[in-house]
Write a protein that holds these residues in place. Sequence first.
Motif, PDB file in Angstrom:
ATOM      1  N   TYR A   1       3.449  -2.791   9.367  1.00  0.00           N
ATOM      2  CA  TYR A   1       2.298  -2.345   8.597  1.00  0.00           C
ATOM      3  C   TYR A   1       1.642  -1.127   9.234  1.00  0.00           C
ATOM      4  CZ  TYR A   1       3.158  -7.019   6.835  1.00  0.00           C
ATOM      5  OH  TYR A   1       3.769  -8.138   6.326  1.00  0.00           O
ATOM      6  N   ILE A   2       1.649  -1.046  10.553  1.00  0.00           N
ATOM      7  CA  ILE A   2       1.140   0.165  11.218  1.00  0.00           C
ATOM      8  C   ILE A   2       1.989   1.369  10.830  1.00  0.00           C
ATOM      9  CG2 ILE A   2       0.804   1.285  13.449  1.00  0.00           C
ATOM     10  CD1 ILE A   2       0.131  -1.431  14.623  1.00  0.00           C
ATOM     11  N   PHE A   3       3.296   1.185  10.803  1.00  0.00           N
ATOM     12  CA  PHE A   3       4.182   2.304  10.457  1.00  0.00           C
ATOM     13  C   PHE A   3       4.031   2.689   8.984  1.00  0.00           C
ATOM     14  CE2 PHE A   3       8.319   4.088   9.208  1.00  0.00           C
ATOM     15  CZ  PHE A   3       8.394   5.132  10.113  1.00  0.00           C
ATOM     16  N   LEU A   4       3.888   1.704   8.090  1.00  0.00           N
ATOM     17  CA  LEU A   4       3.687   2.018   6.670  1.00  0.00           C
ATOM     18  C   LEU A   4       2.396   2.797   6.452  1.00  0.00           C
ATOM     19  CD1 LEU A   4       4.774  -1.320   4.911  1.00  0.00           C
ATOM     20  CD2 LEU A   4       6.007   0.842   4.969  1.00  0.00           C
TER      21      LEU A   4
ATOM     22  N   PHE B   1       1.635   6.837   5.256  1.00  0.00           N
ATOM     23  CA  PHE B   1       0.714   7.235   4.191  1.00  0.00           C
ATOM     24  C   PHE B   1      -0.331   8.225   4.717  1.00  0.00           C
ATOM     25  CE2 PHE B   1      -2.844   6.880   1.295  1.00  0.00           C
ATOM     26  CZ  PHE B   1      -2.226   6.803   0.053  1.00  0.00           C
ATOM     27  N   PHE B   2      -0.840   7.987   5.914  1.00  0.00           N
ATOM     28  CA  PHE B   2      -1.882   8.854   6.464  1.00  0.00           C
ATOM     29  C   PHE B   2      -1.356  10.267   6.741  1.00  0.00           C
ATOM     30  CE2 PHE B   2      -4.463   5.106   8.350  1.00  0.00           C
ATOM     31  CZ  PHE B   2      -5.033   4.895   7.108  1.00  0.00           C
ATOM     32  N   VAL B   3      -0.126  10.392   7.213  1.00  0.00           N
ATOM     33  CA  VAL B   3       0.396  11.720   7.529  1.00  0.00           C
ATOM     34  C   VAL B   3       0.647  12.539   6.264  1.00  0.00           C
ATOM     35  CG1 VAL B   3       1.433  11.007   9.714  1.00  0.00           C
ATOM     36  CG2 VAL B   3       2.783  10.864   7.608  1.00  0.00           C
ATOM     37  N   GLN B   4       0.729  11.880   5.102  1.00  0.00           N
ATOM     38  CA  GLN B   4       0.914  12.609   3.851  1.00  0.00           C
ATOM     39  C   GLN B   4      -0.402  13.181   3.324  1.00  0.00           C
ATOM     40  OE1 GLN B   4       2.883   9.861   1.233  1.00  0.00           O
ATOM     41  NE2 GLN B   4       4.797   9.890   2.375  1.00  0.00           N
TER      42      GLN B   4
ATOM     43  N   PRO C   1     -10.997   5.333   1.898  1.00  0.00           N
ATOM     44  CA  PRO C   1     -11.147   5.407   0.434  1.00  0.00           C
ATOM     45  C   PRO C   1      -9.960   6.067  -0.267  1.00  0.00           C
ATOM     46  CG  PRO C   1     -13.189   6.038   1.509  1.00  0.00           C
ATOM     47  CD  PRO C   1     -12.147   5.939   2.585  1.00  0.00           C
ATOM     48  N   MET C   2      -9.283   6.997   0.408  1.00  0.00           N
ATOM     49  CA  MET C   2      -8.130   7.651  -0.200  1.00  0.00           C
ATOM     50  C   MET C   2      -6.858   6.812  -0.106  1.00  0.00           C
ATOM     51  SD  MET C   2      -8.679  11.562   1.211  1.00  0.00           S
ATOM     52  CE  MET C   2      -7.217  12.139   0.338  1.00  0.00           C
ATOM     53  N   SER C   3      -6.909   5.715   0.633  1.00  0.00           N
ATOM     54  CA  SER C   3      -5.702   4.939   0.917  1.00  0.00           C
ATOM     55  C   SER C   3      -5.702   3.583   0.237  1.00  0.00           C
ATOM     56  CB  SER C   3      -5.553   4.758   2.433  1.00  0.00           C
ATOM     57  OG  SER C   3      -5.644   5.976   3.116  1.00  0.00           O
ATOM     58  N   ALA C   4      -6.427   3.429  -0.862  1.00  0.00           N
ATOM     59  CA  ALA C   4      -6.507   2.128  -1.531  1.00  0.00           C
ATOM     60  C   ALA C   4      -5.137   1.567  -1.918  1.00  0.00           C
ATOM     61  CB  ALA C   4      -7.413   2.226  -2.763  1.00  0.00           C
TER      62      ALA C   4
ATOM     63  N   ILE D   1       4.788   3.248  -7.296  1.00  0.00           N
ATOM     64  CA  ILE D   1       5.116   4.371  -8.176  1.00  0.00           C
ATOM     65  C   ILE D   1       4.966   5.686  -7.421  1.00  0.00           C
ATOM     66  CG2 ILE D   1       4.432   5.629 -10.250  1.00  0.00           C
ATOM     67  CD1 ILE D   1       3.665   2.961 -11.494  1.00  0.00           C
ATOM     68  N   GLY D   2       3.868   5.788  -6.637  1.00  0.00           N
ATOM     69  CA  GLY D   2       3.665   7.009  -5.870  1.00  0.00           C
ATOM     70  C   GLY D   2       4.750   7.242  -4.849  1.00  0.00           C
ATOM     71  N   SER D   3       5.215   6.170  -4.206  1.00  0.00           N
ATOM     72  CA  SER D   3       6.290   6.308  -3.236  1.00  0.00           C
ATOM     73  C   SER D   3       7.580   6.749  -3.902  1.00  0.00           C
ATOM     74  CB  SER D   3       6.512   4.980  -2.497  1.00  0.00           C
ATOM     75  OG  SER D   3       5.333   4.608  -1.816  1.00  0.00           O
TER      76      SER D   3
END
Length: 288
Positions: free
Chosen positions: A165-168, A172-175, A201-204, A282-284
Amino acid sequence: MIAQSSADTSSDRMKFIQIVCVALVALVIVSPLVALFVGSLKPDRFQILSDMGSFRAFWVSAPSLANYSEIATFSGAVPMARYLLNSIIILAITVSVGLVFNTMAAFVLARGRLPGRAIILTALIGLYIVPQESIVLPLLTIVTRLGLADSFAALILPSIASPLYIFLLYQFFVQIPEDIYSAAVVDGARPFSIYWRVYLPMSAPALATVAILQGIESWNQYLWPLMVTQTNWARPISVGIASYFGHDTIYWNTAFAASVMMMVPVLVFYLLFQRWFVASMIGSAVKG
């Protein structure tokens, strides 16, 4: 004109075949759940056994909630209501605290100035590959020496942080464009404020995905709770249901009802987060 009509007919035929295939797959997936729910409404365990293997397994002529009233107790030999409450407590704390720790670790890896970040990421992937069964005995020794055996802490603490989960979350954060982080720094925001007010908030969708995966993993755990719990104080429902088996007589009616009790909360939990979970998938797919 004839060619267009033939193409339309072929397209309609393909859509029909796709619908039939999807319906068959859905039937295969849903039918055991329907049989489980219907069986939980049959108070006679011998009737459940005789109906298995026929279409009578999907029908009950006189539904009854006697099985649920029998197991919905906080005392007795098998206090299933107590087990269910324990599982809900473990799920809520594990997911809520886990989201905080996993997101903070992922944020530091994504935007912090850590020496050897590549080595840390490689170690995270390596830790995820290690099977849980290979570390349960050392973990049990640690928990026992700390005096945490047969407690909620023993069931929650090992499941809070997860390399996967840290890696997932890191992915997302690096994108998220680094210009957003730089602009927040220019405005005078501290790193924790940026993490809390901008990145979360951007990572819901990512948070919902991790919450669902971690929640289901925590809810379905069996081996570790079986080893670390000795009484009903913190025993989850996954271990409680297993107490119906391993004897000469199996009360399938109460076992079915207990299985439905175990299935409903995690299904509700998934439905609460499924909108963001689907958006994340879907985003992935689009980014891939």
